[in-house]
Every structure is written in C-alpha cells, then in structure tokens.
Design an enzyme around this catalytic site. Structure first.
Site, PDB file in Angstrom:
ATOM      1  N   GLU A  89       0.822  -1.209   0.000  1.00 12.95           N
ATOM      2  CA  GLU A  89       0.000   0.000   0.000  1.00 12.95           C
ATOM      3  C   GLU A  89       0.855   1.259   0.000  1.00 12.95           C
ATOM      4  O   GLU A  89       1.981   1.256   0.496  1.00 12.95           O
ATOM      5  CB  GLU A  89      -0.827   0.046   1.291  1.00 12.95           C
ATOM      6  CG  GLU A  89      -1.729  -1.118   1.473  1.00 12.95           C
ATOM      7  CD  GLU A  89      -2.398  -1.095   2.840  1.00 12.95           C
ATOM      8  OE1 GLU A  89      -2.986  -2.112   3.199  1.00 12.95           O
ATOM      9  OE2 GLU A  89      -2.307  -0.069   3.541  1.00 12.95           O
ATOM     10  N   CYS A 102       3.272   8.243   1.612  1.00 13.98           N
ATOM     11  CA  CYS A 102       3.856   7.297   2.563  1.00 13.98           C
ATOM     12  C   CYS A 102       4.078   5.998   1.792  1.00 13.98           C
ATOM     13  O   CYS A 102       3.131   5.391   1.292  1.00 13.98           O
ATOM     14  CB  CYS A 102       2.883   7.117   3.732  1.00 13.98           C
ATOM     15  SG  CYS A 102       3.486   5.974   4.956  1.00 13.98           S
ATOM     16  N   CYS A 109       5.959  -7.324   7.683  1.00 15.33           N
ATOM     17  CA  CYS A 109       6.984  -6.724   8.540  1.00 15.33           C
ATOM     18  C   CYS A 109       7.253  -7.655   9.714  1.00 15.33           C
ATOM     19  O   CYS A 109       6.323  -8.237  10.276  1.00 15.33           O
ATOM     20  CB  CYS A 109       6.498  -5.371   9.059  1.00 15.33           C
ATOM     21  SG  CYS A 109       7.728  -4.542  10.087  1.00 15.33           S
ATOM     22  N   CYS A 113       4.977  -4.837  15.873  1.00 21.03           N
ATOM     23  CA  CYS A 113       4.398  -3.835  16.787  1.00 21.03           C
ATOM     24  C   CYS A 113       2.919  -4.181  17.005  1.00 21.03           C
ATOM     25  O   CYS A 113       2.188  -4.437  16.048  1.00 21.03           O
ATOM     26  CB  CYS A 113       4.544  -2.435  16.209  1.00 21.03           C
ATOM     27  SG  CYS A 113       6.244  -2.020  15.825  1.00 21.03           S
ATOM     28  N   CYS A 116      -0.081  -2.379  15.225  1.00 21.14           N
ATOM     29  CA  CYS A 116       0.066  -2.139  13.783  1.00 21.14           C
ATOM     30  C   CYS A 116      -0.568  -3.253  12.964  1.00 21.14           C
ATOM     31  O   CYS A 116      -0.278  -4.425  13.150  1.00 21.14           O
ATOM     32  CB  CYS A 116       1.561  -2.044  13.459  1.00 21.14           C
ATOM     33  SG  CYS A 116       1.879  -1.949  11.705  1.00 21.14           S
ATOM     34  N   GLY A 156       6.390  -2.161   6.562  1.00 23.90           N
ATOM     35  CA  GLY A 156       7.787  -2.575   6.603  1.00 23.90           C
ATOM     36  C   GLY A 156       8.656  -1.689   7.464  1.00 23.90           C
ATOM     37  O   GLY A 156       8.282  -0.571   7.814  1.00 23.90           O
ATOM     38  N   GLU A 157       9.815  -2.225   7.820  1.00 26.86           N
ATOM     39  CA  GLU A 157      10.831  -1.475   8.569  1.00 26.86           C
ATOM     40  C   GLU A 157      11.945  -1.122   7.574  1.00 26.86           C
ATOM     41  O   GLU A 157      12.695  -2.004   7.131  1.00 26.86           O
ATOM     42  CB  GLU A 157      11.339  -2.344   9.736  1.00 26.86           C
ATOM     43  CG  GLU A 157      12.663  -1.920  10.345  1.00 26.86           C
ATOM     44  CD  GLU A 157      12.717  -0.465  10.789  1.00 26.86           C
ATOM     45  OE1 GLU A 157      11.834  -0.035  11.542  1.00 26.86           O
ATOM     46  OE2 GLU A 157      13.669   0.242  10.369  1.00 26.86           O
ATOM     47  N   SER A 188      11.585   6.465   8.467  1.00 29.40           N
ATOM     48  CA  SER A 188      11.110   6.216   9.825  1.00 29.40           C
ATOM     49  C   SER A 188      11.491   4.805  10.264  1.00 29.40           C
ATOM     50  O   SER A 188      11.194   3.832   9.574  1.00 29.40           O
ATOM     51  CB  SER A 188       9.586   6.360   9.833  1.00 29.40           C
ATOM     52  OG  SER A 188       9.082   5.971  11.078  1.00 29.40           O
ATOM     53  N   SER A 211      10.127   5.790  15.504  1.00 33.08           N
ATOM     54  CA  SER A 211       8.816   5.386  16.035  1.00 33.08           C
ATOM     55  C   SER A 211       9.035   4.940  17.473  1.00 33.08           C
ATOM     56  O   SER A 211       9.400   3.790  17.718  1.00 33.08           O
ATOM     57  CB  SER A 211       8.254   4.217  15.215  1.00 33.08           C
ATOM     58  OG  SER A 211       8.037   4.627  13.905  1.00 33.08           O
ATOM     59  N   LEU A 212       8.826   5.852  18.380  1.00 34.04           N
ATOM     60  CA  LEU A 212       9.154   5.566  19.788  1.00 34.04           C
ATOM     61  C   LEU A 212       7.940   4.978  20.519  1.00 34.04           C
ATOM     62  O   LEU A 212       8.005   3.886  21.057  1.00 34.04           O
ATOM     63  CB  LEU A 212       9.651   6.841  20.472  1.00 34.04           C
ATOM     64  CG  LEU A 212      10.284   6.639  21.835  1.00 34.04           C
ATOM     65  CD1 LEU A 212      11.571   5.842  21.736  1.00 34.04           C
ATOM     66  CD2 LEU A 212      10.562   7.983  22.513  1.00 34.04           C
ATOM     67  N   CYS A 330      -1.885   1.983   8.362  1.00 34.20           N
ATOM     68  CA  CYS A 330      -0.985   1.170   7.558  1.00 34.20           C
ATOM     69  C   CYS A 330      -1.382  -0.304   7.602  1.00 34.20           C
ATOM     70  O   CYS A 330      -1.563  -0.870   8.657  1.00 34.20           O
ATOM     71  CB  CYS A 330       0.390   1.436   8.168  1.00 34.20           C
ATOM     72  SG  CYS A 330       1.667   0.387   7.725  1.00 34.20           S
TER      73      CYS A 330
HETATM   74  S1  SF4 Z   1       4.721  -0.081  12.970  1.00 39.71           S
HETATM   75 FE1  SF4 Z   1       6.221  -0.227  11.289  1.00 39.71          FE
HETATM   76  S2  SF4 Z   1       7.876  -1.457  12.188  1.00 39.71           S
HETATM   77 FE2  SF4 Z   1       6.104  -1.781  13.509  1.00 39.71          FE
HETATM   78  S3  SF4 Z   1       5.118  -3.642  12.693  1.00 39.71           S
HETATM   79 FE3  SF4 Z   1       4.159  -1.860  11.715  1.00 39.71          FE
HETATM   80  S4  SF4 Z   1       5.250  -1.593   9.793  1.00 39.71           S
HETATM   81 FE4  SF4 Z   1       6.527  -2.877  11.126  1.00 39.71          FE
END
Ligand code: SF4
Length: 340
Positions: A89, A102, A109, A113, A116, A156-157, A188, A211-212, A330
């Site tokens: 996406e 974005c 991923c 998290c 997410c 994704g990271e 990010s 991303s804290l 996301c």
């Molecule tokens: S917030 Fe970002 S790093 Fe965390 S699981 Fe979602 S996509 Fe991955």
C-alpha cells in the site's frame, strides 16, 4: 530481466561503460524515464538503435499493477500488486505545503508492533528499489501532480531493507530522477540501532524519524517487541552519535493509545528522555482497526499530553488525522483485500 527503475545513476553509468558507451547516456536515460515518462525504449529519439536494442534486452519498463484506490478529501490510499502477486500500500496525503506519499518498503513486517495492522503479516520479502520508486510514479499519474514529500513509513521497517531503501532515496533525490529534495524525504525506523549509526554516514540530508511510542522500556516492551533487542537507552545513545555527525534534528513519532502510554507521567517521562536532544515529537492519534484491541486516546487526553510536552520546551505537534473514513492505518487496505 532487471527493472530499469531499480538503477541508481551510478549503476546506470556503469552499465553504459560496460557496453562501451559514454556514461552521460545514463543522465539522458534518466530524463526519458523520469521527465518524459516513456512507456517504450523506442521513444528515446536521441539514442542509437543499437543502444535501444541493448536496453530492451537488458531491462524492463514494467510498472506496478494498481488494484484499488480509496479516496477521501485529503487522503488517497492505493493498493498495488507486485510481480509475484504480493500486495503493498501507499498513502497520499494533501497538506497546505504540498503532497506527501507514505511508501511501503517491505511485503509484511517482522517487527510485530502490537498496534500495527501491517505487523500482523510477517515479512514475506523486501521491496526492490524500483517497487518503491513506482509507488510514487503510480500515485503521481493518478493525481496528475508531482509529489513533493516522501515518507518511508508504510508497510515494513526501512532499516531492515537498508540497501534498497538508500538506493531508492538516491533515485528519487537525483535532479534528473524524481528530484525530490532531500529535506523533503523522511525515513522512519522503529529503532534498529546499528542501522541508525550506519545512516549517520549516508551522505544525503534526509530526515530521520524514530517510532518511539513509549516513554519507558516497560511499556515499549509490551507494544514493540524490537525493544527487547534495542532498549530506549540504546536508541538514545545511537541518536546522540547520529546527531553529532549529521547535525540534523530528529523526529519522534508517538502514537497515543488510550490508557497505555498517554498519562501525564508518561508525558513527563518522555520529556526526560528527550532532554538535551535537538528533536520534536509528532503525536499521532491512533487510527483504530477492527483487528486490534487498542483504542484512540480521548481528545482531552491528547491535548493534555501535548501541553505537558510543550511546557517542558520540547517541540511538539499533533498530527492531523487523515482518512479515518477510509482504511488509512498502515496495512488496513491490504488486510481487507485478503479477507475478501
Ligand atoms: S509499525 Fe512499522 S515497524 Fe512496527 S510492525 Fe508496523 S510496519 Fe513494522
């Protein structure tokens, strides 16, 4: 066959040298690709027929397949199918300062998290450079406008796909590429410490966002498993080194989750760990999804949290809410498609 949008200018120069052509042909090729947006190599009227044949035999000009668009006043959400059937996406946001996209950097991923939607699908693979470049292409062609800002903050990271992401930045920043200013590009990360240190030496003035989402390890361990590998202190130490080398202000993303990380004490703890760092905090009201238990903090809580940070002299903004009417969190659009 390699997709030509994967190529940085240096790689394309090497290619032309390897076929005994002058390396300036790389710049010429970039103009055809990114300014004139050719659909066929045959359109390159200033290139010899023999060179065109070689390009045709080496590279493809394939684009991404657009599966679905959801539109709202200020935000569009795009779902793309990749060559192997994977779905990713991109989100377009309209601001008073321009249009930002974005971009996703992986299929799925591995960071897991808990808040997410994307993290519900484990990483299938990294996106290639061209698969990120072509997300921008497709959105620009849909809205018939140029994108002015890019954030690599979709699925994704990015630092788990470091080489492709940094090549992507090189392509979109190049004046004959998409020519997006480096200060308009943000990467990010959830805090992959060795890559933060490596990124300090990446010679492009792009922005870094962390991303804290938590002010202490206890909370962060619960909502972001990566914190069991890299603790908040490890991240802060790396950021101090990053800042020393780059002199660039750092952004902290902080999603406010009702009853989890949004108390007055949490705000004060956050100020304490950011003390002395040139940074600002971007507070993000959570975009709730049906699949995840967390709730958006109440408006008065968000404002109180904001006030505490501001009173402690840390720069802070509350991110405007985009697309709560569409699947703007996301990973939501893809998961809806997969549920069909
Ligand atoms: S917030 Fe970002 S790093 Fe965390 S699981 Fe979602 S996509 Fe991955």
């Amino acid at each position: 066959m390699k997709n030509i949008y994967n190529m940085t200018i240096e790689e394309l120069e090497e290619y032309f040298l390897s076929i005994e052509e002058k390396k300036f042909k790389a710049i010429q090729t970039y103009s055809w690709l990114y300014e004139k947006r050719i659909k066929s190599f045959d359109e390159m009227s200033d290139m010899k027929k023999t060179v065109i044949e070689k390009l045709k035999n080496t590279f493809s000009l394939d684009r991404l397949k657009l599966i679905k668009v959801e539109r709202d006043t200020l935000v569009n959400k795009y779902l793309f199918e990749l060559y192997d059937g994977s779905l990713v996406e991109s989100v377009l946001m309209r601001h008073d300062y321009g249009t930002s996209i974005c971009v996703s950097s992986q299929v799925g991923c591995n960071m897991g998290c808990k808040f997410c939607e994307s993290g519900r699908l484990k990483k299938v693979r990294n996106l290639n450079t061209y698969e990120m470049v072509l997300q921008i292409f497709a959105v620009e062609e849909d809205i018939k406008e140029r994108i002015t800002h890019v954030v690599i903050m979709g699925i994704g990271e990015p630092f788990d796909n470091y080489l492709n992401v940094t090549n992507f930045i090189k392509v979109i920043n190049h004046p004959k590429g998409l020519s997006i200013g480096s200060r308009h590009i943000t990467v990010s990360t959830c805090g992959i410490v060795p890559k933060i240190l490596e990124f300090a030496d990446f010679p492009y003035q792009v922005n870094l966002a962390i991303s804290l989402h938590a002010p202490n390890d206890e909370i962060r361990n619960k909502i972001m498993p990566i914190n069991k590998v890299y603790k908040i202190k490890d991240i802060m130490d790396a950021l101090k080194k990053y800042y020393k080398k780059t002199n660039r202000r750092i952004t902290f993303e902080y999603i406010l989750l009702d009853g989890i990380n949004d108390s007055d004490e949490n705000a004060l703890e956050l100020c304490a760990i950011l003390k002395g760092l040139n940074c600002y905090v971007n507070l993000i009201p959570y975009n709730e999804t049906n699949n995840i238990q967390y709730k958006r903090s109440k408006n008065d809580r968000i404002l109180k949290f904001y006030d505490i940070i501001k009173k402690n002299n840390v720069g802070v903004t509350i991110r405007r809410e985009f697309g709560s009417n569409i699947s703007a969190a996301c990973g939501q659009l893809r998961s809806k498609k997969e549920e069909l």
